[in-house]
Design a protein around this motif. Structure first.
Motif, PDB file in Angstrom:
ATOM      1  N   ALA A   1       0.829  -1.206   0.000  1.00 22.07           N
ATOM      2  CA  ALA A   1       0.000   0.000   0.000  1.00 22.07           C
ATOM      3  C   ALA A   1       0.863   1.256   0.000  1.00 22.07           C
ATOM      4  N   ALA A   2       1.908   1.271   0.814  1.00 22.87           N
ATOM      5  CA  ALA A   2       2.795   2.442   0.869  1.00 22.87           C
ATOM      6  C   ALA A   2       3.575   2.607  -0.430  1.00 22.87           C
ATOM      7  N   ALA A   3       3.822   1.508  -1.137  1.00 18.89           N
ATOM      8  CA  ALA A   3       4.544   1.564  -2.410  1.00 18.89           C
ATOM      9  C   ALA A   3       3.651   1.999  -3.561  1.00 18.89           C
ATOM     10  N   ALA A   4       2.360   1.743  -3.450  1.00 16.99           N
ATOM     11  CA  ALA A   4       1.420   1.988  -4.551  1.00 16.99           C
ATOM     12  C   ALA A   4       1.459   3.402  -5.124  1.00 16.99           C
ATOM     13  N   PRO A   5       1.561   4.454  -4.315  1.00 20.20           N
ATOM     14  CA  PRO A   5       1.539   5.791  -4.914  1.00 20.20           C
ATOM     15  C   PRO A   5       2.763   6.133  -5.761  1.00 20.20           C
ATOM     16  N   PHE A   6       3.819   5.370  -5.636  1.00 18.46           N
ATOM     17  CA  PHE A   6       5.008   5.623  -6.444  1.00 18.46           C
ATOM     18  C   PHE A   6       4.840   5.111  -7.869  1.00 18.46           C
ATOM     19  N   ILE A   7       3.799   4.333  -8.099  1.00 14.60           N
ATOM     20  CA  ILE A   7       3.584   3.685  -9.395  1.00 14.60           C
ATOM     21  C   ILE A   7       2.598   4.500 -10.221  1.00 14.60           C
ATOM     22  N   ALA A   8       2.994   4.854 -11.422  1.00 10.02           N
ATOM     23  CA  ALA A   8       2.066   5.508 -12.347  1.00 10.02           C
ATOM     24  C   ALA A   8       1.031   4.464 -12.755  1.00 10.02           C
ATOM     25  N   PHE A   9      -0.249   4.818 -12.659  1.00 10.87           N
ATOM     26  CA  PHE A   9      -1.315   3.843 -12.920  1.00 10.87           C
ATOM     27  C   PHE A   9      -1.181   3.204 -14.298  1.00 10.87           C
ATOM     28  N   ASP A  10      -0.767   3.963 -15.276  1.00 13.93           N
ATOM     29  CA  ASP A  10      -0.621   3.422 -16.631  1.00 13.93           C
ATOM     30  C   ASP A  10       0.519   2.407 -16.753  1.00 13.93           C
ATOM     31  N   ASP A  11       1.325   2.291 -15.724  1.00 16.37           N
ATOM     32  CA  ASP A  11       2.419   1.317 -15.715  1.00 16.37           C
ATOM     33  C   ASP A  11       2.031   0.016 -15.010  1.00 16.37           C
ATOM     34  N   LEU A  12       0.771  -0.119 -14.633  1.00 17.39           N
ATOM     35  CA  LEU A  12       0.345  -1.288 -13.855  1.00 17.39           C
ATOM     36  C   LEU A  12       0.662  -2.601 -14.566  1.00 17.39           C
ATOM     37  N   ASN A  13       0.424  -2.678 -15.857  1.00 20.30           N
ATOM     38  CA  ASN A  13       0.704  -3.908 -16.600  1.00 20.30           C
ATOM     39  C   ASN A  13       2.194  -4.262 -16.541  1.00 20.30           C
ATOM     40  N   GLN A  14       3.055  -3.284 -16.829  1.00 19.63           N
ATOM     41  CA  GLN A  14       4.497  -3.542 -16.775  1.00 19.63           C
ATOM     42  C   GLN A  14       4.932  -3.906 -15.353  1.00 19.63           C
ATOM     43  N   LEU A  15       4.322  -3.241 -14.365  1.00 20.16           N
ATOM     44  CA  LEU A  15       4.680  -3.509 -12.979  1.00 20.16           C
ATOM     45  C   LEU A  15       4.325  -4.944 -12.596  1.00 20.16           C
ATOM     46  N   LEU A  16       3.178  -5.415 -13.028  1.00 18.45           N
ATOM     47  CA  LEU A  16       2.778  -6.782 -12.693  1.00 18.45           C
ATOM     48  C   LEU A  16       3.727  -7.806 -13.316  1.00 18.45           C
ATOM     49  N   TRP A  17       4.145  -7.569 -14.557  1.00 19.08           N
ATOM     50  CA  TRP A  17       5.137  -8.459 -15.176  1.00 19.08           C
ATOM     51  C   TRP A  17       6.456  -8.420 -14.405  1.00 19.08           C
TER      52      TRP A  17
END
Length: 172
Positions: A97-113
């Motif tokens: 949860a604390a890490a989530a705001p550092f991630i651009a939402f449009d990068d979610l797919n790349q982040l999951l990979w």
């Protein structure tokens, strides 16, 4: 047939470069603590969230900043549910949860990979070291003793760190 991998990320290079020097040590702290004690300290989670709140105000437009805080809340709610179901530890849920705001939402797919690759590498490395003489370098680590448990802080912290490093090079 050639395989093409698009490494462009939605996070800006400025965001990643500003966050990385402050976030990477917290990622290392969480990973080390989880490996050695099978706990991600609440202080590391609070520090990570505080870094976002303080620095995010300088680098993100206010609407984006607000949406990123919503990401924190959504991931925390999902994490609490997953923890209640026994799918992950409370520290893992709080760190994610604390890490989530550092991630651009449009990068979610790349982040999951990236996360899946990091989990596979983390498990293979941890289990590989656990059953070799290398484990004697840290003989008192709790993660060697916990059967059926894995220090996910290694992969959560590693994923966030790698994402920000990639963001420095491949961000918009």
């Amino acid at each position: 047939m050639a395989i093409s991998i698009d490494l462009s990320l939605a996070i800006t290079t400025a965001e990643a470069a500003l966050f990385a020097p402050f976030v990477l040590p917290v990622c290392a702290w969480a990973a080390y603590s989880d490996l050695s004690r099978m706990k991600i300290p609440n202080k590391s989670v609070l520090v990570l969230a505080l870094i976002f709140v303080v620095l995010g105000l300088f680098v993100l437009p206010l609407p984006d900043f607000g949406l990123r805080l919503v990401q924190l809340v959504v991931v925390l709610i999902i994490g609490i549910g997953a923890n209640a179901l026994g799918l992950l530890g409370a520290g893992d849920a709080k760190f994610a949860a604390a890490a989530a705001p550092f991630i651009a939402f449009d990068d979610l797919n790349q982040l999951l990979w990236l996360f899946m690759a990091n989990v596979a590498a983390g498990i293979a490395t941890h289990r590989g070291v656990k059953y070799t003489a290398l484990s004697r370098l840290a003989p008192d680590w709790e993660s060697w003793q916990r059967h059926g448990k894995f220090p996910m802080g290694l992969c959560l912290g590693g994923t966030l760190a790698i994402y920000l490093i990639l963001g420095i090079y491949y961000g918009t």
